[in-house]
Design an enzyme around this catalytic site. Structure first.
Site, PDB file in Angstrom:
ATOM      1  N   ARG A 192       0.870  -1.311   0.062  1.00  0.00           N
ATOM      2  CA  ARG A 192       0.128  -0.131   0.026  1.00  0.00           C
ATOM      3  C   ARG A 192       0.764   1.224   0.051  1.00  0.00           C
ATOM      4  NH1 ARG A 192      -1.725   0.650   4.434  1.00  0.00           N
ATOM      5  NH2 ARG A 192      -1.434  -1.176   5.601  1.00  0.00           N
TER       6      ARG A 192
ATOM      7  N   TYR B 219      -1.825  -3.682  -7.127  1.00  0.00           N
ATOM      8  CA  TYR B 219      -1.916  -4.461  -5.759  1.00  0.00           C
ATOM      9  C   TYR B 219      -2.558  -4.190  -4.597  1.00  0.00           C
ATOM     10  CZ  TYR B 219       0.650  -7.893  -2.865  1.00  0.00           C
ATOM     11  OH  TYR B 219       0.997  -8.891  -2.100  1.00  0.00           O
TER      12      TYR B 219
ATOM     13  N   LYS C  90      -9.572  -1.683   1.866  1.00  0.00           N
ATOM     14  CA  LYS C  90      -9.156  -0.568   2.633  1.00  0.00           C
ATOM     15  C   LYS C  90     -10.079   0.773   2.053  1.00  0.00           C
ATOM     16  CE  LYS C  90      -6.124  -3.295   4.830  1.00  0.00           C
ATOM     17  NZ  LYS C  90      -6.757  -3.891   6.102  1.00  0.00           N
TER      18      LYS C  90
ATOM     19  N   HIS D 175     -10.875  -1.937  11.619  1.00  0.00           N
ATOM     20  CA  HIS D 175      -9.896  -2.890  10.934  1.00  0.00           C
ATOM     21  C   HIS D 175      -9.695  -4.023  12.204  1.00  0.00           C
ATOM     22  CE1 HIS D 175      -5.371  -3.220   9.595  1.00  0.00           C
ATOM     23  NE2 HIS D 175      -6.122  -3.906   9.152  1.00  0.00           N
TER      24      HIS D 175
ATOM     25  N   SER E 153      -1.640  -4.046  10.710  1.00  0.00           N
ATOM     26  CA  SER E 153      -1.289  -5.023   9.660  1.00  0.00           C
ATOM     27  C   SER E 153      -0.078  -5.702  10.038  1.00  0.00           C
ATOM     28  CB  SER E 153      -0.871  -4.373   8.229  1.00  0.00           C
ATOM     29  OG  SER E 153      -1.878  -3.377   7.841  1.00  0.00           O
TER      30      SER E 153
ATOM     31  N   CYS F  54       0.255  -7.973  12.464  1.00  0.00           N
ATOM     32  CA  CYS F  54       0.442  -8.587  13.570  1.00  0.00           C
ATOM     33  C   CYS F  54      -0.169  -9.701  14.340  1.00  0.00           C
ATOM     34  CB  CYS F  54      -0.266  -7.111  14.522  1.00  0.00           C
ATOM     35  SG  CYS F  54       1.010  -5.650  14.467  1.00  0.00           S
TER      36      CYS F  54
ATOM     37  N   ASP G 114      -9.848  -9.378   8.988  1.00  0.00           N
ATOM     38  CA  ASP G 114      -9.486  -8.174   8.552  1.00  0.00           C
ATOM     39  C   ASP G 114     -10.156  -6.948   9.012  1.00  0.00           C
ATOM     40  OD1 ASP G 114      -7.241  -6.541   7.867  1.00  0.00           O
ATOM     41  OD2 ASP G 114      -8.009  -6.244   5.922  1.00  0.00           O
TER      42      ASP G 114
ATOM     43  N   ARG H 187       1.497 -12.330  -0.688  1.00  0.00           N
ATOM     44  CA  ARG H 187      -0.042 -12.577  -0.070  1.00  0.00           C
ATOM     45  C   ARG H 187      -0.535 -13.973  -0.620  1.00  0.00           C
ATOM     46  NH1 ARG H 187      -2.406  -8.583   3.422  1.00  0.00           N
ATOM     47  NH2 ARG H 187      -0.898  -6.794   3.485  1.00  0.00           N
TER      48      ARG H 187
HETATM   49  C1  OXD Z   1      -3.390  -4.403   5.699  1.00  0.00           C
HETATM   50  C2  OXD Z   1      -3.810  -5.477   4.905  1.00  0.00           C
HETATM   51  O1  OXD Z   1      -2.507  -3.818   5.137  1.00  0.00           O
HETATM   52  O2  OXD Z   1      -4.854  -6.157   5.387  1.00  0.00           O
HETATM   53  O3  OXD Z   1      -3.802  -4.244   6.939  1.00  0.00           O
HETATM   54  O4  OXD Z   1      -3.789  -5.759   3.667  1.00  0.00           O
HETATM   55 MN    MN Z   2      -5.577  -5.052   7.351  1.00  0.00          MN
END
Ligand code: OXD
Ligand code: MN
Length: 639
Positions: free
Chosen positions: A109, A256, A265, A285, A307, A309, A332, A423
Site C-alpha cells: 500500500r 496490488y 481498505k 480494522h 497489519s 500483527c 481483517d 499474500r
Molecule cells: C493491511 C492488509 O495492510 O490487510 O492491513 O492488507
Molecule cells: Mn488489514
C-alpha cells in the site's frame, strides 16, 4: 464527479455498444469465453450504474467494456487470459492455484499517495495539523483531486478492456451490507475482487431496489510494454483518492492489494468509517472470531491489530486449551452496529482472506495452511521447482527456488525469497473452521473487543479497560512496530490508533468522539482489552509463546465478560489475578516480567502519547482523552 466533457458524445454511445458485445470481443481478442456465458446488458444496468460506466468509458477510452456477471465461466476466462498475458502462472502442485509476480515497485500500500478529499481540510485532518502533513490522514483539496484525475485518466485504458464489477461488501442483501461498483482495467483485480467480495449480477439485482452504491474507478496506468510482463502499472504516478461526500474512490497506477482491490481498505474502512459515523455504527480494522468454551457457550470477539500483527493467525487459531473451539468470521475488517436489543452485531464485509504469507506455517497457522492450497492466487511468494510455493517461515527452504522477482534463489542469498508483503488471496468459505454464522445477515453478537500491537517492551500481555472511555483511550494510544504491508521500513514503533492510522476516512478527533458516543441506555457495551503477544525479555526472546496459547488469554477475557472476579487492579487497568491465567503445561513462563509495568517506561509512554495527541490532534481531541491520560500519569506516578 468524473470529467468527460471533452469526450465526444459519440464515444459514449460507442462504449455503450461495446459493453453489449464485450464478451464477444474478449473472445476474439484473447480469452475464449464459453458461448453460454450470461451477459447482463448495459441497458439492464440501473440508470446510475449505467451513467457511471458510460462516463468512465468516455474518460478512459478502453477498447471494450466487460460487465462482470460473476459466473464460473467468466472466472475461467479471466484465468486463461491472465496466463496468456503472463500475469499468472498456474501452480501444478495445487488445485486451481496461481502465482502472480508484481512489478518490484508495486508491492505494498502506498500510504504517502493515499488521500481523502473534502471541501474542508478539518473534515479529514485534526486541528493540530491544519495546513501541514498529518500522520492521521492525507488531505487533498477538490481542485487538486480534479487535477490529479485529469492528469492521469483521460485515455488511460486505450487498447485495454474496462471491466465493471458490481460488488457487495457483506452478504448480498443483508441490511448491514453496502454495494460498490468497481471499474478497472486489471483482470487480476477482477479475479481478486471475485474472491474478496461478492460480485456479479446478483449484486445488480439488489441495486434495483436501492440505487445507492460507491463508485470505484481503478486504472493500472502505464503505457507501452510493461517492465514486468503482465503487470502494467505506473508507480511514480500512483495515487489513491477518496471523496466521501460523493461516495467515490479513484485509484491509479498500482495493481496490488489495498491500492487496487477497492472494496477492502478504500471502501470498507476509509469510506466505510465515514458512512458508519453518519449512520451511527463502526467500520473497523478488526478480525471477528467465535469462541466456544468447554461448557459449550459461544461468544464472539472482535480484535484490532495493525497489519501483519497476527490478525489472520488469531482469526484461525487452533486453541491449545482443552475444550475450546475457535471459529472464524473474518480476519481483517468488521462492520458493527447495535441492534434494537442493544447488542453490538458484527459482519465481515469481505468474502476472502488477503493474508500475509511469510510466517504462515503448519506450526503458526495450520488452518490457513489447510485453506490456501486450492482456488488461491499467491502474489510475490517464491516458487518451487515442481510448481509449488514457498515463503520465509513456512519451513526449511527447498534446495532451489525462484524468488518473487523470478530470479533463481537459494538459502545463501541475502534477500528474502518471498516478498515480506507477499499474500494469498483465498475464498473464506473454504476455511475449515469458518463459522456457521459468518454470512448471517444480522451479524454475530460481540462480547469483547481486543486492541493490540507489536510491543517488544513494557506492555503487559493483557489489560482490561476499566470502562468504555478508558477502552477508547487504549485504542487512541495504541502503538506498534511498523510492518511490510505499507511502504515503511525498519522496526520503528509507530502510533497506530485503533490499528486505523492508514484507514481513517475523517478527522481522528471526531472518530474518537464517535466511539465515545456509543454507550446509550439499553446498550450492552462489550468489554475492551489491550493485548500484546510480542513482549520480549532482555535477551530479545518472546516472553509468551503466542499462537494457539493465546486461547489462555481468551479464556480469561471470556471469564471477565462473565464478570468473574479473576482480576486485580493495576495503574494500567485490570490484569489477571495471580493464578487466574491458566499457564499449566507451558513450562517456564516469566509471569512477573510478562505483566510488569516499568515506571520509567510508562512515564515515557505517557509523554509520547501526550506529544502525539498535541502534535497530531490538538483541539479536536475529546476532553475525555486528556482526562484518561491524566489518570494514567497519576496512576503511574503513584505506583
Ligand atoms: C493491511 C492488509 O495492510 O490487510 O492491513 O492488507
Ligand atoms: Mn488489514
Amino acid at each position: 464527479m468524473l470529467h468527460f466533457k471533452s469526450v465526444p458524445e459519440d464515444y459514449v454511445r460507442q462504449s455503450a455498444k461495446c459493453a453489449q458485445v464485450a464478451l464477444n470481443c474478449s473472445r476474439a481478442a484473447h480469452a475464449p469465453v464459453p458461448r453460454n456465458a450470461k451477459l447482463p446488458q448495459l441497458a439492464a444496468l440501473t440508470p446510475k450504474v449505467r451513467a457511471f460506466v458510460e462516463r468512465s468509458a468516455a474518460l478512459c477510452q478502453p477498447e471494450q467494456v466487460h460487465i462482470c456477471d460473476g459466473s464460473e465461466s467468466e472466472a475461467a476466462a479471466l484465468l486463461r487470459l491472465m496466463q496468456q498475458q503472463g500475469t499468472l502462472r498456474r501452480l501444478p502442485q495445487y488445485d486451481n492455484c496461481y502465482l502472480a509476480r508484481t512489478d518490484p515497485s508495486d508491492v505494498a500500500r502506498v500510504e504517502s499517495r493515499t488521500f481523502i478529499c473534502s471541501e474542508r481540510e478539518r473534515d479529514v485532518v485534526p486541528a493540530a495539523r491544519a495546513g501541514q502533513k498529518s500522520a492521521l490522514g492525507n488531505y487533498i483539496a477538490p481542485s487538486d483531486y480534479e487535477k490529479a484525475m485529469a492528469e492521469r485518466f483521460p485515455g488511460c485504458m486505450r487498447g485495454r478492456t474496462m471491466y465493471v464489477i458490481p460488488f457487495s461488501m457483506g452478504p448480498v442483501g443483508s441490511p448491514l451490507s453496502k454495494i460498490g461498483v468497481e471499474i478497472t482495467d486489471s483482470p487480476y483485480v477482477v479475479y481478486s475482487m471475485r474472491v474478496m467480495t461478492r460480485i456479479g449480477s446478483r449484486v445488480l439485482e439488489v441495486l434495483r431496489n436501492d440505487e445507492q452504491f460507491v463508485r470505484c474507478l481503478h486504472a493500472v496506468g502505464g503505457s507501452g510494454a510493461p517492465a514486468v510482463p503482465g503487470w502494467p502499472c505506473d508507480p511514480p504516478r500512483t495515487i489513491i483518492l477518496h471523496k466521501p461526500s460523493d461516495n467515490e474512490i479513484i485509484s491509479y497506477g498500482s495493481g496490488y492489494g489495498g491500492n487496487s482491490l477497492l472494496g477492502k481498505k478504500c471502501f470498507a474502512l476509509r469510506l466505510g468509517s465515514v458512512i458508519a459515523r453518519r449512520e451511527g455504527w463502526l467500520a473497523e480494522h478488526m478480525l471477528i472470531v467465535g469462541i466456544t468454551d468447554p461448557q459449550g457457550r459461544k461468544r464472539y470477539i472482535a480484535a484490532a491489530f495493525p497489519s501483519a500483527c497476527g490478525k489472520t493467525n488469531l482469526a484461525m487459531m487452533t486453541p491449545s486449551l482443552p475444550g475450546y473451539k475457535v471459529e472464524c468470521v473474518g480476519d481483517d475488517i468488521a462492520w458493527m452496529r447495535f441492534d434494537k436489543n442493544g447488542v453490538l452485531r458484527a459482519i465481515n464485509p469481505e468474502n476472502g482472506f488477503f493474508g500475509v504469507a511469510p510466517g504462515t506455517s503448519a506450526a503458526t497457522n495450520p488452518i490457513a495452511m489447510a485453506t490456501v492450497f486450492k482456488n488461491t492466487v499467491f502474489t510475490n511468494v517464491a516458487e518451487t521447482k515442481d510448481g509449488g510455493v514457498w515463503w520465509e517461515g513456512m519451513g526449511p527452504a527447498p534446495e532451489s527456488l525462484t524468488d518473487w522477482k523470478g530470479q533463481p534463489w537459494d538459502s545463501s542469498k541475502k534477500t528474502p525469497a518471498a516478498h515480506p508483503n507477499s499474500r494469498f488471496c483465498t475464498p473464506a468459505a473454504q476455511c475449515p473452521m469458518i463459522d456457521d454464522a459468518w454470512e448471517s445477515p444480522e451479524g454475530v453478537p460481540i462480547s469483547a473487543i481486543l486492541l493490540g500491537g507489536r510491543r517488544p517492551e513494557g506492555v503487559p500481555l493483557v489489560v482490561e479497560a476499566r470502562d468504555w472511555a478508558h477502552g477508547v483511550f487504549m485504542g487512541a494510544a495504541m502503538r506498534s512496530e511498523a510492518t511490510a504491508a505499507a511502504e515503511h521500513s525498519g522496526k520503528v514503533v509507530m502510533h497506530d490508533p485503533f490499528a486505523m492510522r492508514p484507514f481513517f476516512g475523517y478527522n481522528f478527533g471526531e472518530y474518537l468522539q464517535h466511539w465515545l458516543s456509543m454507550p446509550r441506555a439499553g446498550r450492552k457495551m462489550p468489554k475492551i482489552f489491550h493485548v500484546n503477544w510480542f513482549r520480549k525479555d532482555q535477551q530479545g526472546k518472546f516472553l509468551w509463546p503466542g499462537f494457539g496459547e493465546n486461547s489462555r488469554v481468551l479464556d480469561w477475557v471470556l471469564r471477565r465478560c462473565d464478570e468473574q472476579p479473576c482480576h486485580v487492579e493495576t495503574p494500567l487497568g485490570l490484569v489477571p489475578a495471580p493464578g487466574a491465567l491458566p499457564v499449566d503445561g507451558l513450562g517456564d513462563i516469566n509471569m512477573e516480567e510478562l505483566f510488569s509495568i516499568p515506571k520509567d517506561f510508562w512515564i515515557k509512554e505517557a509523554d509520547s502519547v501526550e506529544k502525539y495527541f498535541k502534535e497530531e490532534v490538538g483541539d479536536d481531541l475529546p476532553k475525555q482523552m486528556w482526562e484518561q491520560l491524566e489518570i494514567l500519569r497519576r496512576n503511574i506516578q503513584q505506583s
